[in-house]
Write an enzyme that holds these catalytic residues in place. Sequence first.
Site, PDB file in Angstrom:
ATOM      1  CB  CYS A 187      63.661  -1.429  16.786  1.00  0.00           C
ATOM      2  SG  CYS A 187      62.252   0.360  16.325  1.00  0.00           S
ATOM      3  CD  GLU A 210      53.488  -1.083  20.213  1.00  0.00           C
ATOM      4  OE1 GLU A 210      52.426  -0.423  20.638  1.00  0.00           O
ATOM      5  OE2 GLU A 210      54.369  -1.261  19.843  1.00  0.00           O
ATOM      6  CD  GLU A 270      55.666  -4.084  16.769  1.00  0.00           C
ATOM      7  OE1 GLU A 270      57.003  -3.973  16.821  1.00  0.00           O
ATOM      8  OE2 GLU A 270      54.514  -4.296  16.286  1.00  0.00           O
TER       9      GLU A 270
HETATM   10  P1  NAD Z   1      64.559  -3.919  27.430  1.00  0.00           P
HETATM   11  O1  NAD Z   1      63.592  -5.329  27.404  1.00  0.00           O
HETATM   12  O2  NAD Z   1      65.612  -4.216  28.363  1.00  0.00           O
HETATM   13  O3  NAD Z   1      63.326  -3.612  28.588  1.00  0.00           O
HETATM   14  C1  NAD Z   1      61.614  -3.137  27.390  1.00  0.00           C
HETATM   15  C2  NAD Z   1      60.611  -2.987  29.199  1.00  0.00           C
HETATM   16  O4  NAD Z   1      60.898  -4.152  29.614  1.00  0.00           O
HETATM   17  C3  NAD Z   1      61.598  -2.001  29.966  1.00  0.00           C
HETATM   18  O5  NAD Z   1      60.925  -0.998  30.970  1.00  0.00           O
HETATM   19  C4  NAD Z   1      62.438  -3.262  31.774  1.00  0.00           C
HETATM   20  O6  NAD Z   1      62.330  -2.782  32.641  1.00  0.00           O
HETATM   21  C5  NAD Z   1      61.077  -3.906  31.232  1.00  0.00           C
HETATM   22  N1  NAD Z   1      61.271  -4.931  31.760  1.00  0.00           N
HETATM   23  C6  NAD Z   1      62.791  -5.896  31.851  1.00  0.00           C
HETATM   24  N2  NAD Z   1      62.234  -7.358  32.616  1.00  0.00           N
HETATM   25  C7  NAD Z   1      60.890  -7.757  32.551  1.00  0.00           C
HETATM   26  C8  NAD Z   1      60.963  -8.956  32.788  1.00  0.00           C
HETATM   27  N3  NAD Z   1      61.199  -9.247  33.477  1.00  0.00           N
HETATM   28  N4  NAD Z   1      59.015  -8.752  31.955  1.00  0.00           N
HETATM   29  C9  NAD Z   1      58.806  -7.684  31.774  1.00  0.00           C
HETATM   30  N5  NAD Z   1      58.957  -6.198  31.841  1.00  0.00           N
HETATM   31  C10 NAD Z   1      60.829  -6.418  32.144  1.00  0.00           C
HETATM   32  O7  NAD Z   1      64.802  -3.117  26.436  1.00  0.00           O
HETATM   33  P2  NAD Z   1      65.347  -1.813  26.294  1.00  0.00           P
HETATM   34  O8  NAD Z   1      66.930  -1.845  26.603  1.00  0.00           O
HETATM   35  O9  NAD Z   1      64.629  -0.834  27.266  1.00  0.00           O
HETATM   36  O10 NAD Z   1      65.487  -1.365  24.833  1.00  0.00           O
HETATM   37  C11 NAD Z   1      66.141  -1.632  23.926  1.00  0.00           C
HETATM   38  C12 NAD Z   1      65.101  -2.731  23.013  1.00  0.00           C
HETATM   39  O11 NAD Z   1      64.179  -2.281  22.483  1.00  0.00           O
HETATM   40  C13 NAD Z   1      65.652  -2.779  21.922  1.00  0.00           C
HETATM   41  O12 NAD Z   1      65.653  -4.352  21.549  1.00  0.00           O
HETATM   42  C14 NAD Z   1      64.929  -2.748  21.117  1.00  0.00           C
HETATM   43  O13 NAD Z   1      65.164  -2.991  19.486  1.00  0.00           O
HETATM   44  C15 NAD Z   1      63.518  -3.055  21.629  1.00  0.00           C
HETATM   45  N6  NAD Z   1      62.973  -1.337  20.595  1.00  0.00           N
HETATM   46  C16 NAD Z   1      62.023  -2.214  19.623  1.00  0.00           C
HETATM   47  C17 NAD Z   1      61.083  -1.613  19.682  1.00  0.00           C
HETATM   48  C18 NAD Z   1      59.665  -1.781  17.877  1.00  0.00           C
HETATM   49  O14 NAD Z   1      58.983  -1.194  17.599  1.00  0.00           O
HETATM   50  N7  NAD Z   1      59.841  -3.247  18.133  1.00  0.00           N
HETATM   51  C19 NAD Z   1      61.190   0.124  19.706  1.00  0.00           C
HETATM   52  C20 NAD Z   1      61.977   0.715  19.964  1.00  0.00           C
HETATM   53  C21 NAD Z   1      62.789  -0.293  21.021  1.00  0.00           C
END
Ligand code: NAD
Length: 477
Positions: free
Chosen positions: A280, A457, A246
């Site tokens: 999001c 989900e 997501e």
């Molecule tokens: P992010 O992508 O920076 O991090 C998300 C998660 O991924 C964190 O736990 C991070 O530690 C982990 N991560 C980082 N590098 C990784 C790697 N190489 N491999 C595996 N995991 C890794 O996102 P963020 O800044 O925490 O959250 C904001 C983003 O989340 C926005 O783009 C938002 O739109 C999105 N979001 C989407 C939804 C949805 O359901 N569509 C809901 C909430 C947030």
Amino acid sequence: MLHMNLIDGQPRAGGEEIANINPSDTSDTLGLYAFAAAADAEAAVQAARAAQPGWWDAGPQARANVLDAVGSALIARKDEIGRMLSREEGKTLAEGIGETLRAGQIFKFFAGEAVRMSGDHLRSLRPGIDVDVGREPVGVVALITPWNFPISIPAWKTAPALAFGNAVILKPAELTPACAHLLGELITAAGAPPGIFNLLMGRGDLLGPALLDHPGVDAVSFTGSVATGRSVAQSAARSLKRLQLEMGGKNPCVVMDDADLDLAVEATANGAFVSTGQRCTASSRIIVQRGIYEQFTERLIARMQKYRVGNALAEETQIGPVVSDRQLQSNLSYVELAKKEGCEVIGGDRLSRDTDGFYQGPAVFLGATNRMRVSREEIFGPCAAILQVDDLDEAIAMANDTEFGLASSIMTSSLRSAQEFKRRSQVGMVNVNLPSAGVDYHVPFGGRKASSYGPREQGRTAVDFYTLWKTAYTFAG
Ligand code: NAD
């Protein structure tokens, strides 16, 4: 106090100890959190693998009891946990409490789903043979979550995973370990056997690969940005793991000439600015029909300027701080970009308050076009581009002209326009006379295009990701 990881029912220190800072007041910390190392990920996978078969064998009632108890604890302690959430993430106290309540309701919903899990019994096409079609758990699932819904996203992944008999390794965002840590405490207190729920706090670029490349992890459910999601997908594909992503959005809210103006102003302001725009599903492109444009934008700006931005814990606050200095700097750079791209920018300045935090006023970018970067890239802050169109066809074409496809909304009093928009909007969740943000937990959640990948989900559809079908043929002789 040092808050530890949870592996096999035991607290476990990690490689580093990181201070968890309150974005409303950087002099306030929620404590130290132990960030796990790759060796901890290995231990978590071993523990989860060993525990999972027993959890499935324990049966639906045992699993439902644990989930129900977690739900009750979240609901009973929503004020205290909600306060911690607001201190950690920066959303207002009302939002923090509301999110905790939602997490509790999600656990209770999936307690019921554990019991309702069903299959089919059929006659075979061959004489004398019976066929049973049933679901089984996937096994060990890694859940990787973002910071913006620090208790409800871990809840809406963990609850179905456990309900359907899987063992969980939760890797929460670096910025919000406290909510996930608390969830681990509640799940343990509710009687989950050791190893069923494991918590690995820490850096995604370290723990992500350790989990994604591990043959002992069967499935990965990830929520976060598109860039991280793409790399997660590549890793998961190498080892053929089941995958659910997501990701981001650039969600349009269309305002038609025939919209109820009061409703349109309130819904678009809510969709764009509430929760500091860190949803999001936030409305980040407001597409307005020409006839109502002047009146609507004037009213929207007046409404936006009334929001009280401040310390998340203060009662009068309606918009809390941005989650981190890094995110704030990114938001401010988009405000500058909007000016460079030719928009008239109203608001968006860094604000100072009594406490030292990451405060930013909400902003609109007037005169935006859909080709500008500020209309195409997810900003994830309290900023909305305002675009102008002549008619419904142009509005729908513009709404769909994006790499994302999470949520959308239309404000109109015309049933025909509403129906047309619902049919043609290329998103997973479409709203009529409502903000683009705001969802229920008993129905599918997710998007299309770059916003989502894999099964939906939440709701009853959550079972599709967390279980595998098995078809059994029996010849009784
Ligand atoms: P992010 O992508 O920076 O991090 C998300 C998660 O991924 C964190 O736990 C991070 O530690 C982990 N991560 C980082 N590098 C990784 C790697 N190489 N491999 C595996 N995991 C890794 O996102 P963020 O800044 O925490 O959250 C904001 C983003 O989340 C926005 O783009 C938002 O739109 C999105 N979001 C989407 C939804 C949805 O359901 N569509 C809901 C909430 C947030």
